[in-house]
Design an enzyme around this catalytic site. Structure first.
Site, mmCIF file in Angstrom:
data_model
loop_
_atom_site.group_PDB
_atom_site.id
_atom_site.type_symbol
_atom_site.label_atom_id
_atom_site.label_comp_id
_atom_site.label_asym_id
_atom_site.label_seq_id
_atom_site.Cartn_x
_atom_site.Cartn_y
_atom_site.Cartn_z
ATOM 1 C CG ASP A 46 -1.951 1.046 1.226
ATOM 2 O OD1 ASP A 46 -2.937 0.876 0.497
ATOM 3 O OD2 ASP A 46 -1.796 2.045 1.949
ATOM 4 C CG ASN A 54 -4.934 10.796 -5.610
ATOM 5 O OD1 ASN A 54 -4.178 10.839 -6.572
ATOM 6 N ND2 ASN A 54 -5.584 9.706 -5.281
ATOM 7 C CG HIS A 59 -7.589 12.100 -8.525
ATOM 8 N ND1 HIS A 59 -7.671 11.061 -7.628
ATOM 9 C CD2 HIS A 59 -8.345 13.099 -8.010
ATOM 10 C CE1 HIS A 59 -8.459 11.407 -6.626
ATOM 11 N NE2 HIS A 59 -8.877 12.651 -6.834
ATOM 12 C CG ASP A 63 -4.415 8.087 -12.359
ATOM 13 O OD1 ASP A 63 -4.827 7.663 -11.250
ATOM 14 O OD2 ASP A 63 -5.177 8.532 -13.243
ATOM 15 C CD GLU A 89 -4.047 3.756 -1.649
ATOM 16 O OE1 GLU A 89 -4.127 3.906 -0.420
ATOM 17 O OE2 GLU A 89 -5.017 3.919 -2.412
#
Length: 184
Positions: A46, A54, A59, A63, A89
């Site tokens: 994680d 973010n 975002h 990404d 994630e």
């Protein structure tokens, strides 16, 4: 038909297995481990403080980071291992014939590689961003941590929680002393 199968089993962003496909692969690998008396390890990875990425950069930058970790995992795994983006994630790796020590070596390679990677992206206004992130990893090994996919995943998730609670940017192997997360 082959293209439809690929679309149904892969994550569109990373090209890795998706959650549904990982369930199928994990069931097969776990059945083989049981049948042949071999160890199998599960890693749950994680990205630390990902919401902050973010919220701060947008975002699109998030990404780029997700794709980057996916690529690190793809390069680090062996051909017999399976890697999936499990959601958001979070990534899962299933490693055949791998004991806790071997899984820890893989986890540390992944964690160290991510920590030294600088992601270059553009934020929402289009300004360049250089960003570094870390990850936390939980590890569980069959049969000690569980004999079903559900129990192994839960043990790896519990170890991931211990990594997060222990300060993040670390790998933790499940042990009987690992404490599960407390519901808020």
């Amino acid at each position: 038909v082959q293209r439809l199968e690929e679309l149904a089993t892969t994550d569109g962003m990373t090209g890795l297995l998706n959650k549904r496909a990982m369930y199928d692969v994990a069931a097969q690998k776990l059945a083989a481990a049981k049948r042949f008396g071999r160890q199998l390890s599960v890693l749950v990875t994680d990205i630390d403080l990902f919401k902050r990425v973010n919220d701060t950069f947008g975002h699109d930058v998030g990404d780029v980071v997700i794709k980057g970790l996916g690529e690190i995992l793809r390069r680090a795994k062996r051909s017999t291992d399976a890697v999936a983006r499990f959601g958001g994630e979070e990534f899962v790796v299933v490693c055949e014939e791998t004991d806790a020590r071997g899984a820890m070596l893989l986890a540390e390679r992944v964690r160290e590689e991510l920590a030294k990677t600088t992601f270059v992206a553009k934020n929402d206004p289009g300004e360049p961003v250089d960003l570094r992130v870390t990850c936390s990893i939980g590890i569980a090994t069959f049969p000690a941590a569980g004999e079903t996919w559900e129990s192994l995943f839960k043990a790896a998730d519990t170890a991931l929680y211990a990594s997060k609670q222990g300060g993040r940017d670390r790998s933790t192997a499940w042990s009987p002393g690992c404490k599960p997360p407390v519901a808020a």
